[in-house]
Design a protein around this motif. Structure first.
Motif: not given
Length: 76
Positions: A39, A12, A26, A8, A31-32, A35-36
């Protein structure tokens, strides 16, 4: 080096590099943006090196980031 990373995290990183921004990555990954960002921060913390040059308005992969990106692309 890649054995400490998750698939993951690598996905990303590739998405950010290909789209040119955390927000676009994102959207691509569904995703938002936060979150990116999280990560990428975890990825950098795991590796112990920054992967992006954050001195300007746009985040650009640095030398370490380009090496990890190349390795990530070789996995697929």
């Amino acid at each position: 080096m890649l054995d400490r990373l998750t698939l993951d995290q690598l996905r990303v990183l590739v998405a950010v590099a290909e789209t040119g921004s955390f927000s676009a990555a994102a959207r691509r990954l569904g995703r938002v943006q936060s979150a990116i960002s999280q990560t990428v921060q975890t990825l950098e913390s795991t590796l112990g090196v920054p992967l992006f040059d954050r001195s300007g308005k746009v985040h650009v992969l640095n030398d370490a980031g380009r090496v990890i990106l190349a390795d990530a692309r070789n996995l697929s």
